[in-house]
Design a protein around this motif. Structure first.
Motif, PDB file in Angstrom:
ATOM      1  N   HIS A  26      -5.439  -6.185  -6.525  1.00  0.00           N
ATOM      2  CA  HIS A  26      -4.335  -5.339  -6.061  1.00  0.00           C
ATOM      3  C   HIS A  26      -3.249  -5.160  -7.119  1.00  0.00           C
ATOM      4  O   HIS A  26      -2.113  -4.820  -6.790  1.00  0.00           O
ATOM      5  CB  HIS A  26      -3.723  -5.946  -4.793  1.00  0.00           C
ATOM      6  CG  HIS A  26      -4.701  -6.118  -3.670  1.00  0.00           C
ATOM      7  ND1 HIS A  26      -5.264  -5.060  -2.995  1.00  0.00           N
ATOM      8  CD2 HIS A  26      -5.237  -7.244  -3.128  1.00  0.00           C
ATOM      9  CE1 HIS A  26      -6.093  -5.510  -2.064  1.00  0.00           C
ATOM     10  NE2 HIS A  26      -6.094  -6.826  -2.123  1.00  0.00           N
ATOM     11  N   LYS A  29      -1.597  -1.587  -7.377  1.00  0.00           N
ATOM     12  CA  LYS A  29      -0.747  -1.359  -6.208  1.00  0.00           C
ATOM     13  C   LYS A  29       0.545  -2.163  -6.329  1.00  0.00           C
ATOM     14  O   LYS A  29       1.628  -1.684  -5.957  1.00  0.00           O
ATOM     15  CB  LYS A  29      -1.497  -1.758  -4.939  1.00  0.00           C
ATOM     16  CG  LYS A  29      -0.766  -1.445  -3.652  1.00  0.00           C
ATOM     17  CD  LYS A  29      -1.614  -1.789  -2.444  1.00  0.00           C
ATOM     18  CE  LYS A  29      -0.875  -1.488  -1.143  1.00  0.00           C
ATOM     19  NZ  LYS A  29      -1.705  -1.842   0.047  1.00  0.00           N
ATOM     20  N   GLN A  32       2.823  -0.353  -8.780  1.00  0.00           N
ATOM     21  CA  GLN A  32       3.362   0.847  -8.137  1.00  0.00           C
ATOM     22  C   GLN A  32       4.527   0.494  -7.212  1.00  0.00           C
ATOM     23  O   GLN A  32       5.523   1.224  -7.136  1.00  0.00           O
ATOM     24  CB  GLN A  32       2.256   1.558  -7.357  1.00  0.00           C
ATOM     25  CG  GLN A  32       1.225   2.232  -8.235  1.00  0.00           C
ATOM     26  CD  GLN A  32       0.060   2.790  -7.434  1.00  0.00           C
ATOM     27  OE1 GLN A  32       0.014   2.686  -6.206  1.00  0.00           O
ATOM     28  NE2 GLN A  32      -0.911   3.380  -8.125  1.00  0.00           N
TER      29      GLN A  32
END
Length: 199
Positions: A26, A29, A32
């Motif tokens: 992850h 993500k 982000q």
């Protein structure tokens, strides 16, 4: 050690986050999320260590190795070829302890973010008393339930984080929950704190 890099040409600072294999899936993500909640552009370097307990331990004890020195040398090699900006070194749990230890090795980093760092680590209190911390800013955080456990060593984490805050003259924030709760949010709060101090 594997490297994940996100470059922003207009960035005046770079987040360097020490990660483990468990963060790989992850990671994009995660970055982000930071981008969405940090108001200024930044570059990001994620360093993924292979052996968490060995690569991040400053000395050998219990079931932990003493690979921090080699990891530190690799880290500085990676960063030495990059452009000169302000660097924030960060990590969670044992990676947080590693980052604090790095803060005693060099003044290269403008700030250190150590969330739920493993300051219960044997002899950490002695190490702080015998060495000089070189980073200009440090942010510490801990879950308010982390010391409420059966393990005698882990029960000391609250006392140790208070001692660490005192020794390093840093910011300390207690967050609701245990060790594994809201990891990305806790890291983000650390970045925002260090950046605000740098304004």
């Amino acid at each position: 050690m594997e490297t994940y890099i996100l470059e922003k040409e207009e960035a005046s600072f770079c987040i360097v986050e020490i990660l483990g294999e468990h963060n790989r899936e992850h990671l994009e993500k995660r970055v982000q999320y930071y981008q969405q909640n940090i108001s200024v552009p930044f570059s990001f370097v994620g360093l993924i260590v292979e052996s968490w307990n060995h690569d991040l331990s400053p000395w050998s004890c219990l079931n932990f190795g003493q690979g921090a020195k080699s990891t530190y040398e690799e880290l500085m090699t990676v960063l030495s070829s990059r452009k000169e900006v302000k660097y924030i070194l960060s990590g969670y749990s044992l990676a947080g302890l590693f980052c604090l230890w790095v803060g005693y090795q060099t003044d290269f980093f403008d700030g250190i973010v150590a969330c739920s760092p493993s300051v219960w680590f044997p002899y950490w209190d002695t190490y702080m008393q015998e060495h000089t911390f070189l980073a200009s800013k440090v942010y510490l955080s801990l879950g308010d339930k982390e010391h409420k456990c059966k393990n005698r060593t882990m029960r000391e984490v609250k006392n140790r984080i208070l001692l660490t805050q005192k020794m390093l003259n840093g910011t300390l924030e207690f967050n609701p929950g245990n060790h594994f709760q809201d990891v990305e949010l806790r890291m983000l709060k650390g970045y925002q704190n260090v950046l605000k101090k740098g304004e």
